[in-house]
Design a protein around this motif. Structure first.
Motif, mmCIF file in Angstrom:
data_model
loop_
_atom_site.group_PDB
_atom_site.id
_atom_site.type_symbol
_atom_site.label_atom_id
_atom_site.label_comp_id
_atom_site.label_asym_id
_atom_site.label_seq_id
_atom_site.Cartn_x
_atom_site.Cartn_y
_atom_site.Cartn_z
ATOM 1 N N ARG A 26 9.449 -0.519 5.221
ATOM 2 C CA ARG A 26 9.790 0.197 6.460
ATOM 3 C C ARG A 26 8.727 1.207 6.869
ATOM 4 N NH1 ARG A 26 14.768 -0.188 4.296
ATOM 5 N NH2 ARG A 26 16.241 -1.335 5.559
ATOM 6 N N ARG A 27 8.056 1.799 5.903
ATOM 7 C CA ARG A 27 7.034 2.808 6.218
ATOM 8 C C ARG A 27 5.879 2.232 7.023
ATOM 9 N NH1 ARG A 27 6.415 5.187 0.345
ATOM 10 N NH2 ARG A 27 8.620 5.252 -0.045
ATOM 11 N N GLU A 28 5.644 0.953 6.851
ATOM 12 C CA GLU A 28 4.519 0.314 7.547
ATOM 13 C C GLU A 28 4.879 -0.141 8.951
ATOM 14 O OE1 GLU A 28 1.442 0.454 6.393
ATOM 15 O OE2 GLU A 28 2.384 1.598 4.782
ATOM 16 N N VAL A 29 6.140 -0.114 9.303
ATOM 17 C CA VAL A 29 6.581 -0.452 10.654
ATOM 18 C C VAL A 29 6.982 0.860 11.294
ATOM 19 C CG1 VAL A 29 8.210 -1.762 12.059
ATOM 20 C CG2 VAL A 29 7.450 -2.671 9.864
ATOM 21 N N GLY A 30 6.074 1.410 12.056
ATOM 22 C CA GLY A 30 6.389 2.732 12.587
ATOM 23 C C GLY A 30 5.602 3.059 13.815
ATOM 24 N N ASP A 31 4.866 4.138 13.710
ATOM 25 C CA ASP A 31 4.209 4.684 14.891
ATOM 26 C C ASP A 31 2.940 3.961 15.282
ATOM 27 O OD1 ASP A 31 2.626 7.560 13.269
ATOM 28 O OD2 ASP A 31 2.500 5.430 12.859
ATOM 29 N N GLY A 32 2.459 3.011 14.478
ATOM 30 C CA GLY A 32 1.257 2.266 14.834
ATOM 31 C C GLY A 32 -0.012 3.064 14.675
ATOM 32 N N GLY A 33 0.044 4.224 14.007
ATOM 33 C CA GLY A 33 -1.135 5.054 13.838
ATOM 34 C C GLY A 33 -2.150 4.444 12.895
ATOM 35 N N ALA A 34 -3.358 4.944 12.935
ATOM 36 C CA ALA A 34 -4.416 4.447 12.056
ATOM 37 C C ALA A 34 -4.376 5.197 10.743
ATOM 38 C CB ALA A 34 -5.773 4.632 12.724
ATOM 39 N N SER B 297 0.805 -1.226 0.000
ATOM 40 C CA SER B 297 0.000 0.000 0.000
ATOM 41 C C SER B 297 0.839 1.277 0.000
ATOM 42 C CB SER B 297 -0.962 0.009 1.187
ATOM 43 O OG SER B 297 -0.240 0.005 2.387
ATOM 44 N N TRP B 298 2.138 1.170 0.209
ATOM 45 C CA TRP B 298 3.007 2.349 0.165
ATOM 46 C C TRP B 298 3.294 2.780 -1.268
ATOM 47 C CZ3 TRP B 298 4.329 -2.334 2.255
ATOM 48 C CH2 TRP B 298 5.114 -3.157 1.454
#
Length: 195
Positions: free
Chosen positions: A170-178, A56-57
């Motif tokens: 890497r963009r999907e492993v981060g702050d856990g935001g929605a 999705s990135w």
């Protein structure tokens, strides 16, 4: 509503798990990409590869939609979707055929919205590398109508592009935001990012 998103062309031959290696060895198009993530653990990488956010990135890709309440297990059919044009959505249904939690997932496509779609098989393997991990991704395709044409030479041209596409994991492993994801039919659902 994107009218072509509902029109589907059945796969000419979805692949069974027992036939996967045979298909990969004979597929007219085969790409194999390996990418190391020294800063991601195998669990973090698995969290992205098996989630609804995979790919999705990339521009125009919405990711995968799993059935409500379904886990990542053999037999589950998910829907991969990407926006191609304001009136065209490319979508394919993917049946998971093999899972080794945290290590490997393989799926075959059962149908798609483009008529040249034929047979499609992908295999994602995660390997530990020191404190990080490596993703080894294979994609085999036999297109409808021209599946007899040898297209393995294309993989030499596309492999660098596919490898570049994996950088976004890497963009999907981060702050856990929605994040909101717009799916076919205007349905919007909130998806949580992987930690």
């Amino acid at each position: 509503m994107q009218p072509f998103a509902l029109l589907r062309f059945r796969a000419t031959e979805p692949v069974a798990v027992d036939d996967a290696e045979r298909f990969f060895s004979a597929a007219p198009f085969l790409a194999k990409v390996s990418y190391e993530f020294p800063d991601l653990t195998p669990d973090q990488l698995w969290g992205v590869v098996s989630s609804d956010r995979m790919w999705s990135w990339l521009p125009t890709v919405w990711g995968c939609r799993y059935p409500e309440g379904a886990g990542v297990e053999p037999g589950v059919v998910r829907d991969f979707q990407m926006y191609v044009h304001h009136w065209l959505v490319y979508a394919q249904r993917e049946r998971i055929i093999h899972v080794e939690p945290g290590r490997r997932m393989m799926y075959t496509a059962t149908d798609a919205t483009l008529p040249f779609f034929g047979t499609w098989l992908e295999d994602y393997r995660i390997e530990p590398v020191g404190a990080g991990s490596r993703l080894v991704w294979r994609m085999g395709v036999r297109p409808r109508f021209v599946g007899w044409l040898p297209a393995r030479w294309l993989s030499r041209l596309l492999t660098p592009v596919l490898r570049f596409g994996l950088r976004g994991v890497r963009r999907e492993v981060g702050d856990g935001g929605a994040r909101e994801v717009r799916m076919v039919g205007g349905e919007v659902s909130e998806r949580r990012r992987i930690r």
